[in-house]
Write an enzyme that holds these catalytic residues in place. Sequence first.
Site, mmCIF file in Angstrom:
data_model
loop_
_atom_site.group_PDB
_atom_site.id
_atom_site.type_symbol
_atom_site.label_atom_id
_atom_site.label_comp_id
_atom_site.label_asym_id
_atom_site.label_seq_id
_atom_site.Cartn_x
_atom_site.Cartn_y
_atom_site.Cartn_z
ATOM 1 N N ASP A 121 0.804 -1.332 -0.131
ATOM 2 C CA ASP A 121 0.011 0.039 -0.019
ATOM 3 C C ASP A 121 0.886 1.229 0.127
ATOM 4 O OD1 ASP A 121 -2.396 1.524 0.583
ATOM 5 O OD2 ASP A 121 -1.556 1.779 2.596
ATOM 6 N N LEU A 122 0.312 2.433 -0.422
ATOM 7 C CA LEU A 122 1.347 3.376 -0.589
ATOM 8 C C LEU A 122 1.043 4.590 0.740
ATOM 9 C CD1 LEU A 122 3.298 5.254 -2.220
ATOM 10 C CD2 LEU A 122 1.310 6.422 -3.447
ATOM 11 N N ASP A 123 -0.053 5.163 0.765
ATOM 12 C CA ASP A 123 -0.303 6.244 1.823
ATOM 13 C C ASP A 123 -0.131 5.719 3.196
ATOM 14 O OD1 ASP A 123 -0.553 8.255 0.044
ATOM 15 O OD2 ASP A 123 -2.767 7.573 -0.431
ATOM 16 N N LYS A 137 -10.787 -0.912 -2.499
ATOM 17 C CA LYS A 137 -10.624 -1.739 -1.200
ATOM 18 C C LYS A 137 -11.838 -1.536 -0.316
ATOM 19 C CE LYS A 137 -5.812 -0.684 -1.255
ATOM 20 N NZ LYS A 137 -4.583 0.161 -0.850
ATOM 21 N N LYS A 140 -9.013 5.682 5.888
ATOM 22 C CA LYS A 140 -7.643 5.034 5.508
ATOM 23 C C LYS A 140 -7.730 3.844 4.601
ATOM 24 C CE LYS A 140 -4.226 6.463 9.074
ATOM 25 N NZ LYS A 140 -3.430 5.938 10.211
ATOM 26 N N GLU A 160 -0.036 -3.259 4.472
ATOM 27 C CA GLU A 160 -1.090 -2.545 4.566
ATOM 28 C C GLU A 160 -1.401 -1.640 5.869
ATOM 29 O OE1 GLU A 160 -3.686 -0.756 3.756
ATOM 30 O OE2 GLU A 160 -4.057 -1.167 1.771
ATOM 31 N N ASP A 161 -1.668 -0.477 5.861
ATOM 32 C CA ASP A 161 -1.979 0.233 7.293
ATOM 33 C C ASP A 161 -3.359 0.332 7.677
ATOM 34 O OD1 ASP A 161 -2.400 2.200 5.328
ATOM 35 O OD2 ASP A 161 -2.016 3.645 6.589
ATOM 36 N N SER A 201 -2.485 0.688 -4.476
ATOM 37 C CA SER A 201 -3.036 2.065 -3.740
ATOM 38 C C SER A 201 -4.247 2.557 -4.037
ATOM 39 C CB SER A 201 -1.887 3.035 -3.757
ATOM 40 O OG SER A 201 -2.738 4.355 -3.376
ATOM 41 N N ALA A 202 -4.987 2.878 -3.297
ATOM 42 C CA ALA A 202 -6.329 3.335 -3.586
ATOM 43 C C ALA A 202 -6.335 4.886 -4.287
ATOM 44 C CB ALA A 202 -7.299 3.464 -2.505
ATOM 45 N N THR A 209 2.045 10.146 3.632
ATOM 46 C CA THR A 209 1.077 11.274 2.955
ATOM 47 C C THR A 209 -0.126 10.742 3.588
ATOM 48 O OG1 THR A 209 0.853 9.229 1.321
ATOM 49 C CG2 THR A 209 1.702 11.539 0.734
HETATM 50 P P1 B16 Z 1 -6.951 9.976 -3.772
HETATM 51 P P2 B16 Z 1 -3.669 4.118 -0.051
HETATM 52 C C1 B16 Z 1 -5.842 5.873 -0.101
HETATM 53 O O1 B16 Z 1 -4.309 5.452 -0.354
HETATM 54 C C2 B16 Z 1 -5.635 6.531 1.226
HETATM 55 O O2 B16 Z 1 -5.430 5.770 2.262
HETATM 56 C C3 B16 Z 1 -7.024 7.043 1.741
HETATM 57 O O3 B16 Z 1 -6.935 7.870 2.796
HETATM 58 C C4 B16 Z 1 -7.347 7.976 0.332
HETATM 59 O O4 B16 Z 1 -8.621 8.472 0.481
HETATM 60 C C5 B16 Z 1 -7.456 7.345 -0.937
HETATM 61 O O5 B16 Z 1 -6.054 6.650 -1.098
HETATM 62 C C6 B16 Z 1 -7.825 7.765 -2.220
HETATM 63 O O6 B16 Z 1 -6.702 8.960 -2.530
HETATM 64 O O7 B16 Z 1 -7.917 10.992 -3.001
HETATM 65 O O8 B16 Z 1 -5.520 10.731 -3.802
HETATM 66 O O9 B16 Z 1 -7.257 9.384 -5.004
HETATM 67 O O10 B16 Z 1 -3.638 4.037 1.479
HETATM 68 O O11 B16 Z 1 -4.510 2.928 -0.751
HETATM 69 O O12 B16 Z 1 -2.248 4.205 -0.663
HETATM 70 MG MG MG Z 2 -2.799 3.245 3.383
#
Ligand code: B16
Ligand code: MG
Length: 224
Positions: free
Chosen positions: A10-12, A146, A46, A170-171, A115-116, A18
């Site tokens: 996962d990224l964020d 997810k 998250k 994953e976090d 990542s989402a 971030t």
């Molecule tokens: P965006 P991840 C997710 O990234 C974040 O955890 C989540 O807080 C955020 O709403 C989602 O990406 C969408 O991000 O608005 O930049 O498209 O944790 O799956 O890497």
């Molecule tokens: Mg995350």
Amino acid sequence: MLPIKACIFDLDGVLVDTATYHFLAWKRLADMLDIAFTLEDNERLKGVSRMASLDIILSLGRRELPEGERLRLAELKNGWYREYLAALDESALLPGVKDFLLGCKALGLSIAVGSASKSAGEVLESTGIRGLFDAVVDGNAPVPPKPAPDIFLVATEKLGVRPQEAVVFEDAEAGIEAALAGGMAAVGVGSLERLSRANLVIPGFEGVDPAGILRHFASKRSSG
Ligand code: B16
Ligand code: MG
């Protein structure tokens, strides 16, 4: 049982710091709407897509808004989030991340991002780690978000491994559910209390050896 051949990150909040920026931008929006929004509430956002995150905040304030207004608010939040991203560089990588990724590659593992976020590509470029990955699947992929397993399943397809041969880091609870639903092993990065559904939980990557993670799953699998 199959040996582990790939790691999907996962990224964020796992590779890059971030998650804090997402929170600050959502908090600014919630304040603007006069909706109480805490760090505890933020845990539910998250790993969740942008529009689903907005809906959680609106539900906290018992608000219902038309689609056009919801899109406008999500765009506003994204603009603030992207202002934070403008200053992003390698220093935003979480402790131990770079060594862990290089360690995975030294062991011959394939590595991917799942990542989402729609901004994942930009975050990977700004932090200088894009070139390390064999595949990147992000929020622009036309698959359900997810906790559906699809983002991670597409990553295993791109890497040419079976889901049972991959470990997901994953976090977020939604991400752990996604990994497990897809038949992958799940490592929670963060607090044991919150990520108790994961097969293994680590506080972060500092001092963590990828070979140790592989040994953990090899011993689990040989003991059934
Ligand atoms: P965006 P991840 C997710 O990234 C974040 O955890 C989540 O807080 C955020 O709403 C989602 O990406 C969408 O991000 O608005 O930049 O498209 O944790 O799956 O890497
Ligand atoms: Mg995350």
